[in-house]
Write a protein that holds these residues in place. Structure first.
Motif, PDB file in Angstrom:
ATOM      1  N   ASP A 264       0.857  -1.252  -0.134  1.00 45.14           N
ATOM      2  CA  ASP A 264       0.094  -0.029   0.189  1.00 45.14           C
ATOM      3  C   ASP A 264       0.578   1.283   0.302  1.00 45.14           C
ATOM      4  OD1 ASP A 264      -1.965  -1.719   0.104  1.00 45.14           O
ATOM      5  OD2 ASP A 264      -3.097  -1.180   2.380  1.00 45.14           O
ATOM      6  N   GLY A 265       1.497   1.400   0.969  1.00 45.44           N
ATOM      7  CA  GLY A 265       3.010   2.082   0.828  1.00 45.44           C
ATOM      8  C   GLY A 265       3.670   2.325  -0.478  1.00 45.44           C
ATOM      9  N   ARG A 266       4.048   1.571  -1.204  1.00 43.95           N
ATOM     10  CA  ARG A 266       4.519   1.433  -2.306  1.00 43.95           C
ATOM     11  C   ARG A 266       3.219   2.025  -3.565  1.00 43.95           C
ATOM     12  NH1 ARG A 266       6.902  -0.057   0.721  1.00 43.95           N
ATOM     13  NH2 ARG A 266       7.338   1.926   0.933  1.00 43.95           N
ATOM     14  N   LEU A 267       2.448   1.316  -3.795  1.00 42.22           N
ATOM     15  CA  LEU A 267       1.545   1.825  -4.195  1.00 42.22           C
ATOM     16  C   LEU A 267       1.691   3.414  -4.569  1.00 42.22           C
ATOM     17  CD1 LEU A 267      -0.976  -0.461  -4.383  1.00 42.22           C
ATOM     18  CD2 LEU A 267       1.067  -0.544  -6.304  1.00 42.22           C
ATOM     19  N   LYS A 268       1.020   3.782  -3.200  1.00 39.56           N
ATOM     20  CA  LYS A 268       0.929   5.196  -3.219  1.00 39.56           C
ATOM     21  C   LYS A 268       1.822   6.524  -3.276  1.00 39.56           C
ATOM     22  CE  LYS A 268      -0.391   8.461   0.631  1.00 39.56           C
ATOM     23  NZ  LYS A 268      -1.240   9.975  -0.257  1.00 39.56           N
ATOM     24  N   GLU A 269       3.012   5.903  -3.121  1.00 40.69           N
ATOM     25  CA  GLU A 269       4.655   7.088  -4.060  1.00 40.69           C
ATOM     26  C   GLU A 269       4.488   6.687  -5.865  1.00 40.69           C
ATOM     27  OE1 GLU A 269       7.991   4.874  -2.335  1.00 40.69           O
ATOM     28  OE2 GLU A 269       7.421   4.685  -0.404  1.00 40.69           O
ATOM     29  N   LEU A 270       4.025   5.645  -6.594  1.00 35.06           N
ATOM     30  CA  LEU A 270       3.310   5.616  -7.376  1.00 35.06           C
ATOM     31  C   LEU A 270       2.481   6.173  -7.525  1.00 35.06           C
ATOM     32  CD1 LEU A 270       4.262   4.312  -9.843  1.00 35.06           C
ATOM     33  CD2 LEU A 270       1.890   2.169  -9.447  1.00 35.06           C
ATOM     34  N   GLY A 271       1.691   6.209  -7.540  1.00 38.34           N
ATOM     35  CA  GLY A 271       0.381   7.012  -7.853  1.00 38.34           C
ATOM     36  C   GLY A 271       0.765   8.702  -7.726  1.00 38.34           C
ATOM     37  N   ASP A 272       0.576   8.632  -6.232  1.00 38.91           N
ATOM     38  CA  ASP A 272       0.989  10.084  -6.087  1.00 38.91           C
ATOM     39  C   ASP A 272       2.699  10.659  -6.904  1.00 38.91           C
ATOM     40  OD1 ASP A 272      -0.600   9.963  -4.285  1.00 38.91           O
ATOM     41  OD2 ASP A 272       0.015   9.953  -2.590  1.00 38.91           O
ATOM     42  N   ALA A 273       3.023  10.468  -7.347  1.00 41.88           N
ATOM     43  CA  ALA A 273       3.939  10.364  -8.322  1.00 41.88           C
ATOM     44  C   ALA A 273       3.851  10.791  -9.154  1.00 41.88           C
ATOM     45  CB  ALA A 273       5.749   9.506  -7.944  1.00 41.88           C
ATOM     46  N   VAL A 274       3.725   9.367  -9.965  1.00 42.47           N
ATOM     47  CA  VAL A 274       2.636  10.173 -11.483  1.00 42.47           C
ATOM     48  C   VAL A 274       2.336  11.105 -12.015  1.00 42.47           C
ATOM     49  CG1 VAL A 274       1.536   8.747 -13.312  1.00 42.47           C
ATOM     50  CG2 VAL A 274       3.623   7.260 -12.164  1.00 42.47           C
ATOM     51  N   LYS A 275       1.004  10.863 -10.479  1.00 42.98           N
ATOM     52  CA  LYS A 275       0.350  12.095 -10.550  1.00 42.98           C
ATOM     53  C   LYS A 275       0.853  13.966 -10.421  1.00 42.98           C
ATOM     54  CE  LYS A 275      -4.446  14.514 -10.941  1.00 42.98           C
ATOM     55  NZ  LYS A 275      -3.606  16.105 -10.635  1.00 42.98           N
ATOM     56  N   ALA A 276       2.125  14.173  -9.632  1.00 41.44           N
ATOM     57  CA  ALA A 276       2.880  15.580  -9.833  1.00 41.44           C
ATOM     58  C   ALA A 276       3.327  14.950 -11.485  1.00 41.44           C
ATOM     59  CB  ALA A 276       3.492  14.890  -8.448  1.00 41.44           C
ATOM     60  N   PHE A 277       3.725  14.079 -11.547  1.00 38.88           N
ATOM     61  CA  PHE A 277       4.596  14.469 -12.957  1.00 38.88           C
ATOM     62  C   PHE A 277       3.679  14.815 -14.021  1.00 38.88           C
ATOM     63  CE2 PHE A 277       6.549  11.622 -16.808  1.00 38.88           C
ATOM     64  CZ  PHE A 277       7.263  12.174 -17.145  1.00 38.88           C
ATOM     65  N   THR A 278       2.425  14.154 -14.114  1.00 34.15           N
ATOM     66  CA  THR A 278       1.730  14.316 -14.878  1.00 34.15           C
ATOM     67  C   THR A 278       0.865  16.015 -15.567  1.00 34.15           C
ATOM     68  OG1 THR A 278      -0.085  13.240 -14.351  1.00 34.15           O
ATOM     69  CG2 THR A 278       1.099  12.504 -15.915  1.00 34.15           C
ATOM     70  N   ASP A 279       0.920  16.524 -13.710  1.00 31.61           N
ATOM     71  CA  ASP A 279       0.305  17.462 -13.252  1.00 31.61           C
ATOM     72  C   ASP A 279       1.574  18.701 -14.131  1.00 31.61           C
ATOM     73  OD1 ASP A 279      -2.138  17.060 -12.225  1.00 31.61           O
ATOM     74  OD2 ASP A 279      -1.067  17.220 -10.585  1.00 31.61           O
ATOM     75  N   ASP A 280       2.228  17.760 -13.684  1.00 35.59           N
ATOM     76  CA  ASP A 280       3.948  19.152 -13.850  1.00 35.59           C
ATOM     77  C   ASP A 280       3.857  18.871 -15.757  1.00 35.59           C
ATOM     78  OD1 ASP A 280       6.177  20.556 -14.006  1.00 35.59           O
ATOM     79  OD2 ASP A 280       7.410  19.002 -13.000  1.00 35.59           O
ATOM     80  N   LEU A 281       3.755  18.147 -15.885  1.00 35.90           N
ATOM     81  CA  LEU A 281       4.001  18.139 -17.611  1.00 35.90           C
ATOM     82  C   LEU A 281       2.494  18.492 -18.942  1.00 35.90           C
ATOM     83  CD1 LEU A 281       4.833  14.279 -18.430  1.00 35.90           C
ATOM     84  CD2 LEU A 281       6.505  15.968 -19.010  1.00 35.90           C
ATOM     85  N   THR A 282       1.294  18.745 -18.013  1.00 39.56           N
ATOM     86  CA  THR A 282       1.062  20.047 -18.574  1.00 39.56           C
ATOM     87  C   THR A 282       1.123  21.084 -18.671  1.00 39.56           C
ATOM     88  OG1 THR A 282      -1.499  18.179 -17.983  1.00 39.56           O
ATOM     89  CG2 THR A 282      -1.915  20.387 -18.253  1.00 39.56           C
ATOM     90  N   ALA A 283       1.232  21.574 -16.976  1.00 38.76           N
ATOM     91  CA  ALA A 283       1.758  22.244 -17.105  1.00 38.76           C
ATOM     92  C   ALA A 283       3.051  23.622 -17.690  1.00 38.76           C
ATOM     93  CB  ALA A 283       1.558  23.013 -15.623  1.00 38.76           C
ATOM     94  N   MET A 284       4.073  22.504 -18.715  1.00 37.86           N
ATOM     95  CA  MET A 284       5.042  22.709 -20.006  1.00 37.86           C
ATOM     96  C   MET A 284       4.188  22.590 -20.972  1.00 37.86           C
ATOM     97  SD  MET A 284       8.422  21.606 -17.958  1.00 37.86           S
ATOM     98  CE  MET A 284       7.755  19.391 -17.580  1.00 37.86           C
ATOM     99  N   ASN A 285       2.541  22.564 -21.208  1.00 40.69           N
ATOM    100  CA  ASN A 285       2.287  22.406 -22.242  1.00 40.69           C
ATOM    101  C   ASN A 285       3.492  20.958 -22.794  1.00 40.69           C
ATOM    102  OD1 ASN A 285       0.102  24.108 -22.114  1.00 40.69           O
ATOM    103  ND2 ASN A 285       2.098  25.307 -22.800  1.00 40.69           N
ATOM    104  N   GLU A 286       3.464  19.674 -21.898  1.00 39.20           N
ATOM    105  CA  GLU A 286       4.125  18.973 -22.840  1.00 39.20           C
ATOM    106  C   GLU A 286       3.727  17.525 -22.890  1.00 39.20           C
ATOM    107  OE1 GLU A 286       6.752  18.338 -24.753  1.00 39.20           O
ATOM    108  OE2 GLU A 286       8.098  20.644 -23.991  1.00 39.20           O
TER     109      GLU A 286
END
Length: 442
Positions: A323-345
């Motif tokens: 459960d801890g590893r999956l939270k790390e995964l989901g939260d990290a990927v969501k932050a990554f996609t938010d970052d990419l979206t903000a950069m129009n990438e």
């Protein structure tokens, strides 16, 4: 003052490229370039698109064998709850995807991506006669081999060989200390890095003055010969190997070295100039994906990024660990996609997760699960055909094989779909045969 280690550029190249004295952050590139000369001689070099266009694939390895049933939960299936009386996830905690399947409650980040139409779940992914050894199973996924065949090159490496000849060394970047087997290729391609601020083309133990000396090596030799040769040398090779465009082997090695030097300069420049206005969790995976986002924003011509997250070998106390590893995964990927979206990438990035195997259906006596077979994969992207792909595996005891879920989607079909529909290249020479594809791109 002249560097005492090298007197001419040929001395430098012979010592570093052929003698193996150069300890690179990118050990597979120039140190092995000599072996690629004959391969390069057979075909013209091509150029890949620059860093502001073209699709990008980000691979996330879930190392250790992620349990698929507690990741994508069959929350209405009685067989699931019978097989896991202590570690099953209660149906009222699951994040529903449809009427029968839902995500682990730790994957809130993935649930938001699914709801936004940016996540696909590929059910029941595996291959015939699965291997339960971490080492061999990982090798099979990395090389895309059959279970009874052993390949030395990786499936991404074959993509480099077939679609990226003559490309920049940074066409493939692994975030970590060494290249994964997936990057292994006939013509060495790709780099590994952990800290871009300190990434540089530099010999073991060399300092700034010695790096400066290297940069000055690219001037004509005064003597025309290299004294003290014993055995083969670069200049000897150049007399017998000529590339298609007329380059000598020495010219090729010098160009290759300079390419790597320029790449290291470029990465350090990106690290120093890229402004980061995003917020990521303070986990290792999140930091690695943040680094990937910085490199994408900096305009590198990279097509493949590779990161790894460990901790999925959950033989004991699985709920706390996974459960801890999956939270790390989901939260990290969501932050990554938010970052990419903000950069129009985000529109040109696809993320793929994989693990070497799933886990057994039945829990063990230590509130964990043992090595199994098929498991789900996740695909993330703004251009994804979001939803559930592949049939939901049966958990009926009569349908299991040696206590394992039977696969319904060959993992190489996922690879073929990504190669053809996302990376826009022929999958046949890369995977060795044509696997069925699935609709992953909208």
């Amino acid at each position: 003052m002249k560097n005492p280690l090298f007197t001419t550029r040929r001395d430098f190249l012979r010592t570093t490229l052929l003698g193996g004295a150069l300890s690179w952050t990118v050990p597979s590139f120039v140190a092995q370039t000599f072996s690629a000369l004959h391969a390069q001689a057979d075909g013209a070099l091509t150029q890949v698109p620059n860093g502001t266009d073209g699709p990008i694939l980000v691979l996330i390895q879930l190392a250790g064998g992620n349990d698929g049933l507690n990741t994508v939960v069959p929350y209405t299936n009685d067989f699931y709850y019978q097989a896991r009386p202590r570690i099953a996830i209660a149906h009222d905690l699951v994040l529903p995807l449809n009427d029968t399947l839902g995500l682990n409650p730790s994957l809130a980040g993935f649930k938001s991506l699914f709801d936004a139409g940016h996540l696909s779940v590929v059910n029941g992914v595996g291959y015939p006669n699965p291997n339960r050894s971490h080492f061999r199973a990982t090798e099979i996924w990395q090389t895309a081999s059959d279970e009874d065949k052993y390949l030395t090159d990786g499936w991404i490496g074959r993509y480099f060989d077939n679609a990226c000849q003559g490309c920049d060394p940074t066409v493939g970047i692994n975030i970590g200390p060494r290249l994964p087997q997936a990057f292994s290729s006939h013509t060495p391609t790709g780099i590994s890095l952990e800290n871009p601020d300190s990434y540089r083309f530099m010999g073991a133990g060399l300092h700034d003055d010695e790096e400066t000396a290297y940069r000055s090596m690219y001037t004509p030799d005064d003597t025309g010969t290299s004294a003290g040769n014993s055995g083969a040398s670069v200049s000897m090779v150049s007399g017998t190997v000529t590339l298609q465009n007329g380059q000598s082997a020495l010219d090729f090695l010098e160009r290759t070295s300079m390419d790597a030097q320029v790449s290291s300069d470029k990465i350090r420049a990106i690290a120093s100039k890229t402004v980061d206005n995003s917020t990521y969790p303070g986990t290792g995976l999140a930091r690695n994906l943040q680094l990937v986002a910085r490199l994408i924003a900096g305009g590198l011509p990279t097509r493949i990024f590779y990161v790894s997250q460990g901790g999925y070998d959950t033989h004991t106390n699985q709920r706390n660990g996974q459960d801890g590893r999956l939270k790390e995964l989901g939260d990290a990927v969501k932050a990554f996609t938010d970052d990419l979206t903000a950069m129009n990438e985000f529109d040109r990035v696809m993320i793929m997760t994989f693990s070497e195997f799933g886990r057994r259906v039945n829990e063990n006596g230590s509130q964990g699960t043992d090595h199994g077979a098929a498991a789900p994969m996740f695909l993330v992207g703004s251009k994804m055909k979001s939803g559930l792909l592949g049939a939901e595996p049966s958990l009926a005891p009569a349908d299991l094989k040696d206590g394992d879920i039977q696969y319904n989607t060959d993992f190489r079909s996922v690879y073929a779909s990504i190669l053809q529909d996302w990376l826009k290249t022929n999958s046949l020479p890369i995977l060795g045969r044509q696997f069925p594809t699935m609709p992953i791109v909208a």
